[in-house]
Write an enzyme that holds these catalytic residues in place. Structure first.
Site, PDB file in Angstrom:
ATOM      1  N   CYS A 116      42.512  68.746  48.831  1.00 48.08           N
ATOM      2  CA  CYS A 116      42.303  68.348  47.431  1.00 48.08           C
ATOM      3  C   CYS A 116      43.435  67.481  46.888  1.00 48.08           C
ATOM      4  O   CYS A 116      43.273  66.820  45.865  1.00 48.08           O
ATOM      5  CB  CYS A 116      42.091  69.574  46.553  1.00 48.08           C
ATOM      6  SG  CYS A 116      40.611  70.456  47.034  1.00 48.08           S
ATOM      7  N   HIS A 263      43.045  67.632  39.208  1.00 48.21           N
ATOM      8  CA  HIS A 263      42.017  67.898  40.218  1.00 48.21           C
ATOM      9  C   HIS A 263      41.010  68.890  39.639  1.00 48.21           C
ATOM     10  O   HIS A 263      41.371  69.869  39.002  1.00 48.21           O
ATOM     11  CB  HIS A 263      42.674  68.474  41.479  1.00 48.21           C
ATOM     12  CG  HIS A 263      41.698  69.059  42.434  1.00 48.21           C
ATOM     13  ND1 HIS A 263      40.559  68.380  42.832  1.00 48.21           N
ATOM     14  CD2 HIS A 263      41.659  70.261  43.059  1.00 48.21           C
ATOM     15  CE1 HIS A 263      39.873  69.142  43.663  1.00 48.21           C
ATOM     16  NE2 HIS A 263      40.510  70.289  43.814  1.00 48.21           N
ATOM     17  N   ASN A 293      33.504  70.829  42.540  1.00 44.63           N
ATOM     18  CA  ASN A 293      34.782  70.446  43.138  1.00 44.63           C
ATOM     19  C   ASN A 293      34.508  69.435  44.254  1.00 44.63           C
ATOM     20  O   ASN A 293      33.892  69.766  45.257  1.00 44.63           O
ATOM     21  CB  ASN A 293      35.456  71.710  43.692  1.00 44.63           C
ATOM     22  CG  ASN A 293      36.812  71.435  44.337  1.00 44.63           C
ATOM     23  OD1 ASN A 293      37.187  70.290  44.563  1.00 44.63           O
ATOM     24  ND2 ASN A 293      37.535  72.502  44.644  1.00 44.63           N
TER      25      ASN A 293
HETATM   26  N1  ACO Z   1      27.749  84.569  42.399  1.00 47.07           N
HETATM   27  C1  ACO Z   1      27.783  85.832  41.955  1.00 47.07           C
HETATM   28  N2  ACO Z   1      28.765  86.698  42.293  1.00 47.07           N
HETATM   29  C2  ACO Z   1      29.742  86.256  43.107  1.00 47.07           C
HETATM   30  C3  ACO Z   1      29.750  84.953  43.607  1.00 47.07           C
HETATM   31  C4  ACO Z   1      28.694  84.084  43.227  1.00 47.07           C
HETATM   32  N3  ACO Z   1      28.616  82.799  43.640  1.00 47.07           N
HETATM   33  N4  ACO Z   1      30.834  84.793  44.389  1.00 47.07           N
HETATM   34  C5  ACO Z   1      31.492  85.954  44.371  1.00 47.07           C
HETATM   35  N5  ACO Z   1      30.835  86.861  43.605  1.00 47.07           N
HETATM   36  C6  ACO Z   1      31.193  88.240  43.294  1.00 47.07           C
HETATM   37  C7  ACO Z   1      32.221  88.800  44.256  1.00 47.07           C
HETATM   38  O1  ACO Z   1      31.566  89.318  45.399  1.00 47.07           O
HETATM   39  C8  ACO Z   1      32.884  89.881  43.434  1.00 47.07           C
HETATM   40  O2  ACO Z   1      32.062  91.025  43.435  1.00 47.07           O
HETATM   41  P1  ACO Z   1      32.717  92.524  43.453  1.00 47.07           P
HETATM   42  O3  ACO Z   1      33.536  92.595  42.217  1.00 47.07           O
HETATM   43  O4  ACO Z   1      31.518  93.379  43.477  1.00 47.07           O
HETATM   44  O5  ACO Z   1      33.553  92.544  44.710  1.00 47.07           O
HETATM   45  C9  ACO Z   1      32.860  89.307  42.010  1.00 47.07           C
HETATM   46  O6  ACO Z   1      31.861  88.277  42.014  1.00 47.07           O
HETATM   47  C10 ACO Z   1      34.194  88.741  41.559  1.00 47.07           C
HETATM   48  O7  ACO Z   1      34.682  87.901  42.601  1.00 47.07           O
HETATM   49  P2  ACO Z   1      36.131  87.271  42.553  1.00 47.07           P
HETATM   50  O8  ACO Z   1      36.352  86.433  43.772  1.00 47.07           O
HETATM   51  O9  ACO Z   1      37.131  88.317  42.245  1.00 47.07           O
HETATM   52  O10 ACO Z   1      35.955  86.299  41.276  1.00 47.07           O
HETATM   53  P3  ACO Z   1      37.059  85.470  40.529  1.00 47.07           P
HETATM   54  O11 ACO Z   1      36.993  85.827  39.095  1.00 47.07           O
HETATM   55  O12 ACO Z   1      38.375  85.491  41.175  1.00 47.07           O
HETATM   56  O13 ACO Z   1      36.471  83.972  40.636  1.00 47.07           O
HETATM   57  C11 ACO Z   1      36.758  81.958  41.977  1.00 47.07           C
HETATM   58  C12 ACO Z   1      36.247  83.406  41.916  1.00 47.07           C
HETATM   59  C13 ACO Z   1      35.947  81.105  41.022  1.00 47.07           C
HETATM   60  C14 ACO Z   1      36.598  81.440  43.390  1.00 47.07           C
HETATM   61  C15 ACO Z   1      38.255  81.915  41.589  1.00 47.07           C
HETATM   62  O14 ACO Z   1      38.970  82.867  42.307  1.00 47.07           O
HETATM   63  C16 ACO Z   1      38.891  80.539  41.801  1.00 47.07           C
HETATM   64  O15 ACO Z   1      38.681  79.614  41.063  1.00 47.07           O
HETATM   65  N6  ACO Z   1      39.741  80.372  42.796  1.00 47.07           N
HETATM   66  C17 ACO Z   1      40.407  79.088  43.082  1.00 47.07           C
HETATM   67  C18 ACO Z   1      39.476  78.053  43.613  1.00 47.07           C
HETATM   68  C19 ACO Z   1      40.290  76.832  43.971  1.00 47.07           C
HETATM   69  O16 ACO Z   1      41.119  76.374  43.211  1.00 47.07           O
HETATM   70  N7  ACO Z   1      40.168  76.312  45.142  1.00 47.07           N
HETATM   71  C20 ACO Z   1      41.148  75.303  45.559  1.00 47.07           C
HETATM   72  C21 ACO Z   1      40.666  74.022  45.681  1.00 47.07           C
HETATM   73  S1  ACO Z   1      39.561  73.858  46.995  1.00 47.07           S
HETATM   74  C22 ACO Z   1      40.321  72.978  48.231  1.00 47.07           C
HETATM   75  O17 ACO Z   1      41.446  72.708  48.240  1.00 47.07           O
HETATM   76  C23 ACO Z   1      39.484  72.698  49.406  1.00 47.07           C
END
Ligand code: ACO
Length: 336
Positions: A116, A263, A293
């Site tokens: 990214c 980003h 993204n």
């Molecule tokens: N739909 C519904 N539920 C989901 C989904 C989905 N698509 N995905 C995960 N869940 C569930 C999980 O299983 C979890 O369930 P549980 O509580 O029963 O275990 C619950 O939702 C919460 O999941 P978390 O992963 O804890 O959710 P969080 O609030 O942390 O949000 C997210 C997830 C959006 C991925 C966040 O952590 C984030 O933004 N992370 C950074 C992403 C990023 O910046 N990536 C870097 C760039 S990418 C690159 O460089 C290639």
């Protein structure tokens, strides 16, 4: 112009997304997810997906727009740098395919892999080449075709819903004056966290000499794996740090910046960074709602949209910052 005086500037921008639009509601039909979960957690509403195009094809379309905007053509380009984490093939690089599609014969081309942060890494390379006098006009593209490598089942939902396909391009040339130039691009990486956000296979490492096996496929190792919360925490910290670092380097403050082009990984990450640094949200445009993204493509796509809508004008000070897999992160102030 003597070598020490040459500065690099962005003279044109372009972007392209494939026509197919996939909404959160479309994803609800193929996996256990909801529009509400995706919007609340990331801000994303739709993303674009390829049907029969590859990364070099998206890059080609964005490049044509950038040529038009810089009032030049492919034959005027003397170097191509393409940032991507989703190349058309393992080798050769997508930049070579792009070079051929542009009808160029022996113009050099290189892929740059910094995920990214790839666009800012590429901008840094382009700036250095222009300022050293090595090249005169460089095409820099960020292009991603994520959709073929995502797991669109409930198993892969935590990652698949976040990403989209697209490309953004800029033309970098020598600048005759200081009002328009790319400032120092600050680059960082921390490979100890490589396995927190990666696609493990196919790969040459750690597979007992095997590139890809049936077991790897059964375990889903061909799909991206991400420790979402861990990545989130590091992204918020590192983006804040690099914003402060570039401002200090340039002798500027947040109030001096006209527009922050972050980003587009997750709207919550950028809103948190803005809140912690007291950056007014109206200075932080976003397009993640429409495109998801797009990794290395996200900053040049956002830049192009802001330029074409008139929100970014010549002479504006733009602070660009990115964080991604590797981990890598980077920032720069671009006097547009
Ligand atoms: N739909 C519904 N539920 C989901 C989904 C989905 N698509 N995905 C995960 N869940 C569930 C999980 O299983 C979890 O369930 P549980 O509580 O029963 O275990 C619950 O939702 C919460 O999941 P978390 O992963 O804890 O959710 P969080 O609030 O942390 O949000 C997210 C997830 C959006 C991925 C966040 O952590 C984030 O933004 N992370 C950074 C992403 C990023 O910046 N990536 C870097 C760039 S990418 C690159 O460089 C290639």
């Amino acid at each position: 112009m003597s070598l020490t005086q040459i500065k690099a500037k962005i003279t044109g921008t372009g972007m392209y997304v494939p026509p197919k639009v996939v909404s959160n509601f479309d994803l609800e039909k193929i996996m256990d997810t909801s529009d509400e979960w995706i919007r609340q957690r990331s801000g994303i509403e739709t993303r674009h997906q390829v049907e029969d195009q590859g990364t070099a094809d998206l890059a080609y379309e964005a490049a044509l727009k950038a040529f038009e905007s810089a009032q030049c053509s492919a034959k005027d380009i003397d170097l191509i740098i393409l940032a991507t984490l989703s190349a058309d093939h393992m080798f050769p690089g997508s930049s070579a395919l792009l070079q051929a599609r542009l009808g160029l014969e022996t113009t050099p081309s290189m892929d740059l892999r910094a995920q990214c942060s790839g666009f800012l890494y590429s901008l840094s390379v382009a700036k250095s080449f222009i300022e050293s006098g090595a090249y005169k006009r460089i095409l820099v593209v960020g292009a991603e075709t994520h959709s073929p490598i995502l797991d669109y089942t409930t198993r892969g939902r935590d990652v698949a819903v976040l990403f989209g396909d697209g490309a953004g391009a800029v033309i970098v040339e020598a600048s005759p004056d200081a009002t328009s130039q790319i400032g120092k691009v600050i680059l960082h990486s921390q490979g100890q966290f490589a396995d927190r956000l990666w696609v493990e296979r196919p790969g040459t490492r750690g597979g007992s000499g095997k590139w890809l096996t049936q077991d790897h496929l059964a375990e889903g190792k061909q799909y991206p794996y991400m420790e979402g919360r861990y990545v989130y925490k590091h992204a918020v910290e590192r983006l804040q740090e690099v914003v402060k670092e570039v401002l200090e380097t340039e002798g500027l403050t947040i109030a001096d910046i006209d527009c922050f082009l972050f980003h587009q990984a997750n709207i919550r990450i950028n809103e948190k960074v803005a809140e912690l640094l007291h950056i007014p949200l109206e200075k932080c445009p976003s397009n993640i709602q429409k495109y998801g993204n797009c990794s290395a493509a996200s900053i040049p796509m956002l830049l192009d949209e802001m330029v074409r809508s008139g929100r970014v004008k010549r002479g504006d000070k733009l602070l660009m910052a990115a964080f991604g897999a590797g981990f890598t992160w980077a920032g720069s102030v671009v006097r547009f």
